[in-house]
Write an enzyme that holds these catalytic residues in place. Sequence first.
Site, PDB file in Angstrom:
ATOM      1  N   CYS A  63      60.477 -25.379  -0.502  1.00  0.00           N
ATOM      2  CA  CYS A  63      58.987 -25.889  -0.434  1.00  0.00           C
ATOM      3  C   CYS A  63      58.786 -26.242   0.959  1.00  0.00           C
ATOM      4  O   CYS A  63      59.321 -27.317   1.669  1.00  0.00           O
ATOM      5  CB  CYS A  63      58.727 -26.981  -1.408  1.00  0.00           C
ATOM      6  SG  CYS A  63      57.404 -27.953  -1.152  1.00  0.00           S
ATOM      7  N   VAL A 142      57.330 -31.304  -5.842  1.00  0.00           N
ATOM      8  CA  VAL A 142      58.033 -31.962  -4.766  1.00  0.00           C
ATOM      9  C   VAL A 142      57.260 -31.871  -3.451  1.00  0.00           C
ATOM     10  O   VAL A 142      56.289 -30.789  -3.414  1.00  0.00           O
ATOM     11  CB  VAL A 142      59.321 -31.238  -4.494  1.00  0.00           C
ATOM     12  CG1 VAL A 142      60.256 -31.523  -5.421  1.00  0.00           C
ATOM     13  CG2 VAL A 142      59.166 -29.881  -4.046  1.00  0.00           C
ATOM     14  N   TYR A 208      49.707 -18.926   0.842  1.00  0.00           N
ATOM     15  CA  TYR A 208      49.589 -18.852  -0.571  1.00  0.00           C
ATOM     16  C   TYR A 208      48.455 -18.371  -1.364  1.00  0.00           C
ATOM     17  O   TYR A 208      48.392 -17.813  -1.964  1.00  0.00           O
ATOM     18  CB  TYR A 208      49.893 -20.385  -1.189  1.00  0.00           C
ATOM     19  CG  TYR A 208      51.281 -20.982  -1.200  1.00  0.00           C
ATOM     20  CD1 TYR A 208      51.649 -21.130  -2.427  1.00  0.00           C
ATOM     21  CD2 TYR A 208      51.946 -21.497  -0.040  1.00  0.00           C
ATOM     22  CE1 TYR A 208      53.193 -21.387  -2.077  1.00  0.00           C
ATOM     23  CE2 TYR A 208      53.002 -21.994   0.093  1.00  0.00           C
ATOM     24  CZ  TYR A 208      53.939 -22.033  -0.961  1.00  0.00           C
ATOM     25  OH  TYR A 208      55.091 -22.498  -0.963  1.00  0.00           O
TER      26      TYR A 208
END
Length: 330
Positions: A63, A142, A208
């Site tokens: 991430c 997260v 993204y």
Amino acid sequence: MLVNGQWAEAWQPVQAQDKQGRFVRQSSSFRNWITPDGKAGPTGEGGFKAEAGRYHLYVAYICPWASRTLMVRALKGLTDFISVSVVNPVLSEQGWQFGGASDSKVGGDDTNLEHGDSLNGHKYLHQLYTQVDPQFTGRATVPVLWDKQRQVIVNNESADIIRMLNSACDHLTDSALNPALDLYPQDLHQAIDSLNERLYHQLNNGVYKAGFATSQFAYEEAYQGVFSLLDELEQTLSDGRPYLLGEQLTESDIRAFVTLVRFDVAYYGLFKCNRELIAQKPHLQAYLQRIYTLDGIAATVNFEHIKQGYYSIKALNPAGIVPVGPQVSL
Ligand SMILES: N[C@@H](CCC(=O)N[C@@H](CS)C(=O)NCC(=O)O)C(=O)O
């Protein structure tokens, strides 16, 4: 994700979308700040004083948002002050899970980092969210910054976490700390804020938006945004400056790095950001290398986790094949 404290099946990170098929990221829910004296920060409530050993970070190496907190932890000399748990790279049926096969490279020589959750003994990250709010509704994301003393989530927004770690512990005296490094210096606030805004929309979240677009229009819009900013950054760095805003490493470099370092191995292929590789842009590639070789940074990057994690997103890659290339030369 969690709905009223119960795990719901929509576990793949395909988040909300707007009417034109654009990816829409959920906003974070815990927004308290660690401060030198425990007073409330810009958002949330007070009571989170900077103290050695009191806080813990839950992260995923895949991430980018979590990795930027690891970068600031390393650069500010906070590895002995803030312990870390790393989740498995591949999302389970119940989201992020602890305790997968550890690999020796992970964490470098950081002994304050583990693969399980010895702190709270959870199997899944979502259990941490319901531990503090049994009725929690939202995605169990997260990074999570955890307070071992009060047993609560301090903050789960990486933008806040990197900002607070930059200054919250500077008054503590320990030779490991690096108070001289200021990633958000007063005279550059405006420049950093405005560059951050563009980095977020066009690059960090831009990839993204390209990857999770559900219409050709939304994909191409995001793709243009990504490459127009990359072209601009390449141009900016062509005057020989080491960092995006000049001589000094700033928060904007941390934000740019986490996306650039994942670009060739994940976003180029999986997210179809494939006009060219970062490796084909000489100034950006040298810049990436410069940051990668700063003390402590390489240990925050795990290419195996990154590849395995991204290419396990079933909605984008149903067979789960992980590409062998491209070769990374960092
Ligand atoms: N705003 C958050 C975003 C964090 C985020 O989206 N994390 C992703 C991993 S890259 C996550 O945990 N996704 C799990 C999910 O959405 O269920 C931040 O920057 O801290």
